[in-house]
Every structure is written in structure tokens, then in C-alpha cells.
Design an enzyme around this catalytic site. Structure first.
Site, short mmCIF file in Angstrom:
data_model
loop_
_atom_site.label_atom_id
_atom_site.label_comp_id
_atom_site.label_asym_id
_atom_site.label_seq_id
_atom_site.Cartn_x
_atom_site.Cartn_y
_atom_site.Cartn_z
N HIS A 203 0.82 -1.22 0.00
CA HIS A 203 0.00 0.00 0.00
C HIS A 203 0.85 1.27 0.00
O HIS A 203 1.04 1.94 1.01
CB HIS A 203 -0.96 0.00 1.19
CG HIS A 203 -2.04 -1.02 1.07
ND1 HIS A 203 -3.18 -0.99 1.83
CD2 HIS A 203 -2.16 -2.12 0.27
CE1 HIS A 203 -3.95 -2.01 1.52
NE2 HIS A 203 -3.34 -2.71 0.56
N GLU B 130 -13.10 2.08 -4.84
CA GLU B 130 -13.86 3.32 -4.98
C GLU B 130 -13.32 4.19 -6.11
O GLU B 130 -12.11 4.27 -6.33
CB GLU B 130 -13.78 4.14 -3.69
CG GLU B 130 -14.43 3.50 -2.50
CD GLU B 130 -14.35 4.36 -1.25
OE1 GLU B 130 -14.88 3.95 -0.21
OE2 GLU B 130 -13.76 5.48 -1.32
N TYR C 154 -12.49 10.97 2.91
CA TYR C 154 -13.15 9.97 2.08
C TYR C 154 -13.48 8.67 2.81
O TYR C 154 -13.86 7.69 2.19
CB TYR C 154 -12.33 9.75 0.80
CG TYR C 154 -12.45 10.98 -0.07
CD1 TYR C 154 -13.44 11.10 -1.02
CD2 TYR C 154 -11.63 12.09 0.16
CE1 TYR C 154 -13.60 12.26 -1.77
CE2 TYR C 154 -11.78 13.26 -0.57
CZ TYR C 154 -12.77 13.33 -1.53
OH TYR C 154 -12.95 14.49 -2.24
N TYR D 199 -10.21 -9.23 4.76
CA TYR D 199 -9.84 -10.48 4.09
C TYR D 199 -10.18 -11.71 4.94
O TYR D 199 -10.33 -12.81 4.40
CB TYR D 199 -8.34 -10.47 3.76
CG TYR D 199 -7.99 -9.39 2.76
CD1 TYR D 199 -8.36 -9.51 1.42
CD2 TYR D 199 -7.32 -8.24 3.15
CE1 TYR D 199 -8.05 -8.52 0.50
CE2 TYR D 199 -7.01 -7.24 2.24
CZ TYR D 199 -7.38 -7.39 0.92
OH TYR D 199 -7.09 -6.40 0.01
#
Length: 366
Positions: free
Chosen positions: A143, A237, A247, A258
Site C-alpha cells: 500500500h 472506490e 473519504y 480479508y
């Protein structure tokens, strides 16, 4: 090698009219790349392509790959999702020769996304400068975000990730995890950034509450900044980014963990910006562009999102500023698509994410 196909249509969204199919042909423009991540078109007709394994490559105007990588590229931390990511040309590149790179920096125990710039001179990087390193450094190799876009005032926005195991930090304005940041091109902080001067807030933040933003595009014609981000299991998104907005991740999401556990009971909350659309199950969006070429009149003004899990490109129709349907393209390739760009020749260009990665060129079939 040529491949022919016709688009697979999805039902239109929001009660709009059906999307019009567009015949196309897919050509292999260049090959021999190892996990290519991003591409940028040079004014002389050549192309720059990053490889996640740490190399910056030049593709000639005829599609041939220069066998020697560009010299002077900074050393990246390479593991799992980490490596060399974006390459983007300065808005004034023809005058100043600056290009920007994003990459994972550090070690497995302490790393994060870094932004740097350098000048491309005689196919080598010179005047290298580190502009920004996301804080805090964190462990793991997941990430990073890493996409770059330039706004109307020529400031840049850089997308970041939440570090995977630190998702709650996406709501913490004191750091850069799960944020989009805005910088001047020299790395300094614009004086009108939305959180500048707020006690306990990182001044670089432009928006917060993100998971892993791997697509961003500024539509200069309509003054709109679009982004997309990975959800966990579901909840990818597409967002319209506005300065200072939150957001929602992980307070509100359409995805689940997961493990199957629920992350949040909420898909929306007051004060949080809801997505324009979400993809559940996950498609794993990896890049975002807007097509304004002449070769595909039916596609002009539409967004295109590359995907990894779905192995496709999603065409998202935009009509009078509103989303008006989706179309799944290029599934016949059966390949992870890492990047999608609208080329200066009007073609659509794709990068396939594999150890034998290719640059593909999409043109009309006739």
C-alpha cells in the site's frame, strides 16, 4: 502480433441509455519489460516506462526497447508491492526537462513512499533531488499509492497508501498514511493547502481517509480531480477529490476484511465524502486516465480505469459531468493491466503487469 475483439457491455447505470460499442484492435507496441508500472510520453515521440524492479526504460518511437536502462535512477526498496512506481513529466518539461519519480524507500522494517525529481539529459538523470518522503516509516511492503497528477496551478498531487496494517491512521491528520498530498514542484508546501496551519496536521495533506490510491487524473477541461483506490474484499472506490475532504476509510466502506470480518457497519457517514461509484467484488483498480483523443469518438471525455484482479480496463462514461454507465474492455487479454494512458496519437496505451510485460496500443479495427 494483432488481436481483434469487441467490447463486452455492462448494463448502464443510473437509468442511462446503453453504451455504444466500439470496435478496436490491440497491437503489441513494445515488449521485454519486467513488471512495468507507469509510462510517460516524451515530446520527441519516445516513451518512458518504469519497471517496479527499479529500472527506468526508454521505448523508441517505433516501439523498440532501448536495451540499457536510464542511468541515475535512485535505488528503491523492492519487495512485494514495493519498488519504482510513477514517472511523470513536469508541465513545463520542454523548457526545464524535469521529470518526477515515486518509489518505495527504506528497508522492510522502515519504509514509505518517496517523491523525487531529476532532469533527463542525454538519456541520463541529472540534478537529482528528493522532494518528499511520506511519514511515518512503517514495516511491510504493501500500500504505497504512488500516482502523480498536476493541477491547474501546476502544483502536484501524490497519492499514498495506508500501509495495510495501519488503516486507522488514514483518519489521523498528523501523518501521511492513507492521504493524498499536494506539493509545489520543488517539494515545498503550497500556502493554500487545506490543513496548513491546523494544529497537529501535516501541512502537505490535500485529502484523507484513503486506503491505497493507485489512480489519479486531473480533468483540466472541467477542473475535476478524480481518483480511485483499492478496497479490501470489495469496496474499491472512484472518488471526486476536493481539497480537505475526508473519504471515509476505514470508518465507512463497502468492503469487508480479508478474514471475512466486517470493517465498519457503515457505508456512509455525515461529514465523509461518499464515492462516485464502488466496485464489489473488487476489481483492484491500478491506474486512471481520461480519453480526449480523436480515434475513438465514442470514448471522448470518458474515464478509463485499469484493473489487476479483473484483468480488464473499465470504461466509465461521463455525460454532462455525471457518470452514465460502465463497460468492461480488454478481458480477452487475460492479463493484469497496470497502467492505462491516452496517447498523443489518439490511441489508448496499456501496460501489462508480468515478468514479461508489454506496452499495448489500442486503435480502431478499421
Amino acid at each position: 502480433m494483432l488481436r481483434f475483439s469487441r467490447a463486452l457491455l455492462l448494463g448502464a447505470l443510473f437509468g442511462s441509455a446503453p453504451l455504444l460499442a466500439q470496435d478496436y484492435r490491440i497491437e503489441t507496441f513494445s515488449e521485454g519489460l519486467e513488471h512495468p508500472w507507469a509510462m510517460a510520453f516524451l515530446p520527441d515521440g519516445r516513451m518512458l516506462v518504469t519497471e517496479r524492479v527499479g529500472r527506468l526504460r526508454i521505448v523508441e518511437a517505433d516501439g523498440s526497447l532501448d536495451p540499457e536502462p536510464v542511468a541515475g535512477v535512485p535505488e528503491a526498496f523492492i519487495a512485494a508491492q514495493a519498488g519504482l512506481m510513477e514517472v511523470a513529466l513536469d508541465p513545463d518539461y520542454t523548457d526545464n526537462r524535469w521529470l518526477y519519480l515515486s518509489y518505495a524507500h527504506g528497508s522492510l522494517e522502515a519504509n514509505n513512499t518517496r517523491l523525487a525529481r531529476a532532469r533527463l539529459v542525454d538519456d541520463e538523470l541529472h540534478d537529482f533531488e528528493v522532494l518528499f518522503t511520506a511519514q511515518p516509516l512503517k514495516a511491510g511492503a504493501a500500500h504505497y499509492g504512488g500516482r502523480i497528477a498536476f493541477l491547474a496551478d501546476k502544483t502536484l498531487v501524490l497519492t499514498l497508501g495506508d500501509g495495510f496494517d495501519w488503516r486507522e491512521e488514514a483518519q489521523n491528520p498528523a501523518n501521511h498514511l492513507g492521504k493524498i498530498v499536494r506539493l509545489n514542484r520543488d517539494g515545498s508546501v503550497p500556502q493554500n493547502n487545506p490543513l496548513l496551519g491546523r494544529e497537529g496536521a501535516a501541512p502537505e495533506i490535500y485529502s484523507l481517509g484513503h486506503r491505497n490510491v493507485q489512480g489519479i487524473f486531473f480533468d483540466a477541461e472541467n477542473d475535476r480531480l478524480y481518483s480511485h483506490e483499492h478496497g479490501p474484499r470489495g469496496g474499491d472506490e472512484l472518488n471526486l477529490i476536493e481539497a480537505g475532504n475526508n473519504y471515509g476509510w476505514p470508518l465507512a466502506t463497502f468492503g469487508i476484511d480479508y478474514t471475512g470480518a466486517r470493517i465498519s457497519p457503515y457505508t456512509e457517514l455525515p461529514g465523509l465524502s461518499a464515492p462516485l461509484l464502488h466496485w464489489t467484488p473488487s476489481v483492484a483498480p491500478s491506474s486512471l486516465t481520461l480519453y480526449r483523443g480523436e480515434l475513438f469518438p465514442n470514448w471522448r471525455g470518458d474515464l478509463f480505469a485499469a484493473t489487476l484482479a479483473e484483468r480488464s480496463v473499465r470504461r466509465i462514461r461521463v455525460l454532462d459531468g455525471m457518470l452514465a454507465g460502465e463497460e468492461v474492455l480488454f478481458e480477452e487479454l487475460e492479463e493484469r493491466i497496470r497502467d492505462v494512458r491516452s496517447g498523443p496519437d489518439g490511441a489508448l496505451y496499456l501496460l501489462t503487469d508480468s515478468a514479461e510485460g508489454r506496452v499495448l496500443r489500442v486503435v480502431p479495427s478499421e
